[in-house]
Design an enzyme around this catalytic site. Structure first.
Site, short mmCIF file in Angstrom:
data_model
loop_
_atom_site.label_atom_id
_atom_site.label_comp_id
_atom_site.label_asym_id
_atom_site.label_seq_id
_atom_site.Cartn_x
_atom_site.Cartn_y
_atom_site.Cartn_z
N MET A 1 0.84 -1.20 0.00
CA MET A 1 0.00 0.00 0.00
C MET A 1 0.88 1.25 0.00
O MET A 1 0.39 2.35 0.29
CB MET A 1 -0.94 -0.01 1.20
CG MET A 1 -1.90 -1.20 1.16
SD MET A 1 -3.44 -0.91 2.03
CE MET A 1 -2.85 -0.66 3.67
N HIS B 1 8.87 1.27 3.57
CA HIS B 1 9.91 1.28 4.60
C HIS B 1 10.79 0.05 4.41
O HIS B 1 10.55 -0.75 3.49
CB HIS B 1 9.29 1.36 5.99
CG HIS B 1 8.22 0.31 6.24
ND1 HIS B 1 8.50 -1.04 6.28
CD2 HIS B 1 6.88 0.42 6.42
CE1 HIS B 1 7.40 -1.71 6.51
NE2 HIS B 1 6.39 -0.85 6.57
N HIS C 1 9.11 -3.31 3.59
CA HIS C 1 8.74 -3.51 2.18
C HIS C 1 9.99 -3.79 1.34
O HIS C 1 9.98 -4.65 0.45
CB HIS C 1 8.07 -2.25 1.61
CG HIS C 1 6.80 -1.86 2.30
ND1 HIS C 1 6.68 -0.72 3.04
CD2 HIS C 1 5.57 -2.45 2.32
CE1 HIS C 1 5.44 -0.61 3.51
NE2 HIS C 1 4.75 -1.65 3.09
N GLN D 1 -10.39 -2.80 1.97
CA GLN D 1 -9.90 -3.49 3.16
C GLN D 1 -9.93 -2.60 4.41
O GLN D 1 -9.50 -3.02 5.48
CB GLN D 1 -8.50 -4.08 2.93
CG GLN D 1 -7.38 -3.07 2.83
CD GLN D 1 -6.09 -3.74 2.39
OE1 GLN D 1 -5.96 -4.20 1.26
NE2 GLN D 1 -5.12 -3.84 3.30
N LYS E 1 4.97 -10.09 9.05
CA LYS E 1 4.37 -9.04 9.89
C LYS E 1 2.85 -9.19 9.92
O LYS E 1 2.22 -9.04 10.94
CB LYS E 1 4.77 -7.67 9.32
CG LYS E 1 3.96 -6.50 9.79
CD LYS E 1 4.47 -6.00 11.09
CE LYS E 1 3.68 -4.89 11.72
NZ LYS E 1 2.74 -4.17 10.92
N GLN F 1 -2.72 -12.54 7.32
CA GLN F 1 -2.88 -12.23 5.89
C GLN F 1 -2.14 -13.26 5.04
O GLN F 1 -2.68 -13.77 4.05
CB GLN F 1 -2.35 -10.83 5.62
CG GLN F 1 -2.19 -10.49 4.16
CD GLN F 1 -1.82 -9.02 3.98
OE1 GLN F 1 -2.66 -8.15 4.07
NE2 GLN F 1 -0.56 -8.74 3.71
N MET G 1 8.46 -2.60 11.87
CA MET G 1 8.25 -1.47 10.95
C MET G 1 6.84 -1.52 10.38
O MET G 1 6.32 -2.60 10.07
CB MET G 1 9.27 -1.50 9.83
CG MET G 1 10.64 -1.19 10.35
SD MET G 1 11.73 -0.80 9.00
CE MET G 1 13.23 -0.53 9.93
N SER G 2 6.24 -0.35 10.25
CA SER G 2 4.89 -0.25 9.71
C SER G 2 4.68 1.17 9.20
O SER G 2 5.16 2.12 9.82
CB SER G 2 3.87 -0.56 10.81
OG SER G 2 2.59 -0.12 10.41
N SER G 3 3.94 1.29 8.12
CA SER G 3 3.60 2.64 7.63
C SER G 3 2.81 3.39 8.69
O SER G 3 2.85 4.61 8.77
CB SER G 3 2.77 2.54 6.34
OG SER G 3 3.42 1.71 5.40
P1 AMP Z 1 1.36 -2.93 3.47
O1 AMP Z 1 1.94 -1.87 2.58
O2 AMP Z 1 1.30 -2.56 4.92
O3 AMP Z 1 0.07 -3.51 2.95
O4 AMP Z 1 2.38 -4.13 3.44
C1 AMP Z 1 2.78 -4.71 2.22
C2 AMP Z 1 3.57 -5.95 2.50
O5 AMP Z 1 4.70 -5.61 3.30
C3 AMP Z 1 2.78 -7.00 3.30
O6 AMP Z 1 3.08 -8.29 2.77
C4 AMP Z 1 3.31 -6.84 4.69
O7 AMP Z 1 3.23 -8.01 5.47
C5 AMP Z 1 4.76 -6.47 4.42
N1 AMP Z 1 5.35 -5.79 5.56
C6 AMP Z 1 4.87 -4.68 6.19
N2 AMP Z 1 5.66 -4.35 7.24
C7 AMP Z 1 6.63 -5.29 7.29
C8 AMP Z 1 7.74 -5.52 8.16
N3 AMP Z 1 8.00 -4.73 9.19
N4 AMP Z 1 8.54 -6.58 7.90
C9 AMP Z 1 8.28 -7.40 6.84
N5 AMP Z 1 7.26 -7.23 6.00
C10 AMP Z 1 6.44 -6.20 6.21
#
Ligand code: AMP
Length: 280
Positions: free
Chosen positions: A30, A34, A37, A61, A149, A153, A184-186
């Site tokens: 999305m 970071h 990703h 979602q 993470k 899902q 890590m997370s957006s």
């Molecule tokens: P998102 O942009 O949050 O939907 O995440 C996209 C992908 O990146 C998903 O498969 C997440 O599980 C993965 N992801 C997000 N944060 C992390 C993290 N800290 N470590 C590993 N994968 C991540």
């Protein structure tokens, strides 16, 4: 690096790649990228000749009252990061491309989508499986990389791929953390400096559980109670859930015999953070 905004262009790019006999790897995101990703992109590059990253904040979602509107977006920055990682194409569609006005079809993975995060975010996984199914049909990758993470899902996507016979291999890559352990997370962007400090308690609570497990304590209820106590005494976070489930089926855990997924979700308003650990 190509930036592709339409489904038809994405399809013809993919077709050409596949016609050349290349292995195509795919990383759906999305955006607001970071290191987590980027680690998925690096994993994809290990196994693929060409890598596509999608950047799309998927409205279906997000539940009512969730953070769809204010979810962080910065395409210019994401584009630069993808270029630096050697990504071959970025798929960056808009809502008109992904959900036409007549859209009526959804993919639901029953049961698995009702536990853990599914309980507090009804409809969330229906949105996830629907968009991932659509993206797989558009991008037609040989494999796709997801992060541990979002453990639930990853399990749901694997189930969907098997059940609906998508010719896509699912690779799950480990959780990438900040130096102090925060996954890590957006969404970490929402945290105030004080919340950011407190949020390290999540990983510490998971490590505490791992420690208990390693010394032979398989009493999951007692372990969860210890985690709850730690989080409640060392932070202002409000626990949504702390749960232990079978790491493959999300069903009843059998500690000592099968891997256990210990997962949690905690609100540090307005953020809702998730994290997990596998106890073997
Ligand atoms: P998102 O942009 O949050 O939907 O995440 C996209 C992908 O990146 C998903 O498969 C997440 O599980 C993965 N992801 C997000 N944060 C992390 C993290 N800290 N470590 C590993 N994968 C991540």
């Amino acid at each position: 690096m190509k930036v592709i905004r339409t489904i038809s262009e994405m399809r013809s790019w993919s077709k050409e790649i596949k016609n050349n006999g290349y292995i195509l790897g795919f990383v759906p995101t999305m955006g607001f990228l970071h290191e987590g990703h980027l680690s998925l992109i690096r994993e994809a590059k290990k196994h693929a000749d060409k890598v596509v990253v999608s950047i799309y904040v998927n409205p279906t979602q997000f539940g009512p009252g969730e953070d769809f509107e204010k979810y962080p977006r910065d395409f210019a920055r994401d584009e630069k990061l993808c270029l630096k990682e050697g990504v071959d194409a970025v798929f960056y569609p808009d809502d008109q491309q992904m959900y036409g006005p007549l859209h009526k079809t959804y993919v639901i993975t029953e049961d698995l989508s009702k536990v853990l995060c599914g309980r507090s975010r009804p409809g969330h996984f229906r949105g996830v499986t629907t968009i991932v199914a659509k993206l797989f049909n558009i991008v037609q990758p040989d494999f796709a990389v997801f992060g541990q993470k979002d453990a639930q899902q990853a399990i749901i996507i694997k189930r969907m791929v098997e059940d609906l016979n998508f010719p896509v291999e699912i690779v799950v890559a480990p959780i990438i953390r900040e130096a102090d352990g925060l996954a890590m997370s957006s969404r970490n962007k929402y945290l105030s400096p004080q919340q950011r400090k407190e949020a390290t308690v999540l990983y510490r609570s998971l490590k505490l559980a791992e420690h208990e497990f390693k010394r032979g304590n398989f009493d999951l209820e007692a372990i969860k109670a210890k985690m709850r106590h730690l989080i409640e005494t060392e932070s202002t976070g409000q626990i949504d859930y702390i749960e232990a489930v079978d790491a493959e089926t999300l069903g009843k855990p059998v500690p000592g015999k099968r891997s256990v997924l210990l997962a949690l979700a905690v609100f540090f308003h307005p953020a809702r953070l998730i994290d997990n650990i596998i106890l073997k």
